[in-house]
Design an enzyme around this catalytic site. Structure first.
Site, PDB file in Angstrom:
ATOM      1  N   SER A  22      26.364  56.610  41.888  1.00 52.83           N
ATOM      2  CA  SER A  22      26.425  56.717  43.347  1.00 52.83           C
ATOM      3  C   SER A  22      25.025  56.579  43.942  1.00 52.83           C
ATOM      4  O   SER A  22      24.872  56.362  45.147  1.00 52.83           O
ATOM      5  CB  SER A  22      27.037  58.059  43.763  1.00 52.83           C
ATOM      6  OG  SER A  22      26.445  59.123  43.057  1.00 52.83           O
ATOM      7  N   ASP A  73      24.790  58.555  34.222  1.00 53.65           N
ATOM      8  CA  ASP A  73      25.973  57.717  34.423  1.00 53.65           C
ATOM      9  C   ASP A  73      25.714  56.303  33.895  1.00 53.65           C
ATOM     10  O   ASP A  73      24.709  55.676  34.276  1.00 53.65           O
ATOM     11  CB  ASP A  73      26.236  57.648  35.942  1.00 53.65           C
ATOM     12  CG  ASP A  73      27.702  57.592  36.277  1.00 53.65           C
ATOM     13  OD1 ASP A  73      28.528  57.569  35.362  1.00 53.65           O
ATOM     14  OD2 ASP A  73      28.000  57.595  37.491  1.00 53.65           O
ATOM     15  N   LYS A  81      27.924  59.692  31.107  1.00 53.22           N
ATOM     16  CA  LYS A  81      29.282  59.606  31.660  1.00 53.22           C
ATOM     17  C   LYS A  81      29.690  58.143  31.698  1.00 53.22           C
ATOM     18  O   LYS A  81      28.853  57.275  31.993  1.00 53.22           O
ATOM     19  CB  LYS A  81      29.338  60.208  33.067  1.00 53.22           C
ATOM     20  CG  LYS A  81      30.725  60.084  33.685  1.00 53.22           C
ATOM     21  CD  LYS A  81      30.841  60.854  34.973  1.00 53.22           C
ATOM     22  CE  LYS A  81      30.269  60.129  36.175  1.00 53.22           C
ATOM     23  NZ  LYS A  81      30.844  58.772  36.420  1.00 53.22           N
ATOM     24  N   GLU A 135      32.880  55.441  33.002  1.00 58.35           N
ATOM     25  CA  GLU A 135      34.113  55.266  33.783  1.00 58.35           C
ATOM     26  C   GLU A 135      35.157  54.496  32.983  1.00 58.35           C
ATOM     27  O   GLU A 135      34.818  53.567  32.248  1.00 58.35           O
ATOM     28  CB  GLU A 135      33.808  54.495  35.074  1.00 58.35           C
ATOM     29  CG  GLU A 135      32.987  55.276  36.065  1.00 58.35           C
ATOM     30  CD  GLU A 135      32.871  54.574  37.419  1.00 58.35           C
ATOM     31  OE1 GLU A 135      33.614  53.598  37.678  1.00 58.35           O
ATOM     32  OE2 GLU A 135      32.029  55.016  38.214  1.00 58.35           O
ATOM     33  N   GLU A 149      38.686  61.755  39.495  1.00 58.98           N
ATOM     34  CA  GLU A 149      38.281  61.456  40.874  1.00 58.98           C
ATOM     35  C   GLU A 149      39.468  60.941  41.685  1.00 58.98           C
ATOM     36  O   GLU A 149      40.135  59.975  41.285  1.00 58.98           O
ATOM     37  CB  GLU A 149      37.136  60.413  40.867  1.00 58.98           C
ATOM     38  CG  GLU A 149      36.680  60.032  42.268  1.00 58.98           C
ATOM     39  CD  GLU A 149      35.324  59.329  42.311  1.00 58.98           C
ATOM     40  OE1 GLU A 149      34.665  59.233  41.264  1.00 58.98           O
ATOM     41  OE2 GLU A 149      34.939  58.889  43.411  1.00 58.98           O
TER      42      GLU A 149
END
Ligand code: KIV
Length: 284
Positions: free
Chosen positions: A50, A88, A118, A120, A185
């Site tokens: 982000s 991330d 992390k 996704e 999320e």
């Protein structure tokens, strides 16, 4: 919290459901943010991709690079003493397969001091490869922002039966592959609660309701620094954007009116008396 560790470790985070703890995670992108979040006592600090949106001003997270993520993770690392530091994996850093994923995960550990990464998506094979390379992995399912084009926008996931089944299966697969925690999320509350009941690792929700083991918010959202968008799941605990504008506007007024700097904010020559409290060195 009882049994609170001096510094947070991966096994301590993984053990949260057994202890009945609610984990607290926030994002951070630089030294002062890392230091502030750590001093506030959060358990996990995520250098999220982000970064691309809230710090670098991009419309989505896709363009942020490994080098940019490493640069910011290093800065956060210098400010964090107690919390677990997670970096991330940005878009394009693992999509070529396990070798690329492992190489980039190791970069985060060696070059930036991250303690975990992390990733996704439903990618148990990559979770297993990175875990086998001694890099603990936090998985991330639901609205994975790197899938924005496939999803056709930033949309709540897991609403119909097929999507719900996909997330439940993927959650069990990433746990079986070795993930030590899972971010959920923007999924319906009952789905997040069901995932949380089925897994033994902690779930950390963002827009996933109160049934998760822990919660995460983006630093700029929770402190009111990101004012362009306000998703339903954000609660603002401060209005730093407004406070910052007001502070800078007062500085500008003072400069324009000749009120800044005052004599006590200025230096005299050798002959001028020095205030007793003036340090010998100004910096360092
Ligand atoms: O990049 C990020 O900030 C994230 C959190 C929202 C979990 O992935």
């Amino acid at each position: 919290m009882a049994g609170e560790p001096k510094s947070v470790t991966v096994p301590w985070v993984a053990g949260a459901p057994e202890r009945g703890d609610h984990l607290v995670m926030v994002t951070a992108y630089d030294f002062p943010q890392g230091r502030t979040a750590d001093a506030a006592g959060v358990d996990v600090i995520l250098v999220g991709d982000s970064l691309a949106m809230v710090v670098l001003g991009h419309p989505d997270t896709l363009s942020v690079t490994m080098d940019e993520m490493i640069h910011h993770t290093r800065a956060v690392r210098r400010g964090v003493k107690r919390a677990l530091l997670v970096a991330d994996m940005p878009y394009g850093s693992f999509h070529l397969g396990p070798d690329q994923a492992v190489a980039n995960a190791i970069r985060f550990v060696k070059e930036a001091g991250a303690q975990a990464v992390k990733i996704e998506g439903a990618r148990p094979e990559l979770v297993a490869a990175m875990t086998a390379a001694e890099v603990p992995v936090m998985a991330h399912l639901g609205l994975t922002p790197q899938s924005v084009h496939r999803f056709g926008g930033f949309k709540v996931q897991g609403r119909d039966e097929a999507a719900r089944r996909f997330i439940l299966d993927a959650a069990e697969q990433v746990e079986a592959a070795g993930a030590f925690s899972l971010v959920l999320e923007c999924v319906p509350t009952d789905l997040a609660a069901e995932v949380t009941r089925r897994l033994s690792i902690p779930t950390i929700g963002i827009g996933a309701g109160a049934g998760c083991t822990g919660q995460v918010l983006v630093y700029h959202d929770l402190l009111g620094l990101e004012e362009r968008i306000a998703p339903r799941f954000v609660r603002r605990y401060a209005e730093l954007g407004k406070l910052s504008r007001e502070g800078i506007a007062r500085f500008a007024d003072d400069v324009r009116a000749g009120r800044f700097p005052a004599p006590e904010e200025s230096y005299g020559g050798a002959a001028a008396p020095r205030p007793a409290e003036e340090p010998a060195k100004l910096y360092g």
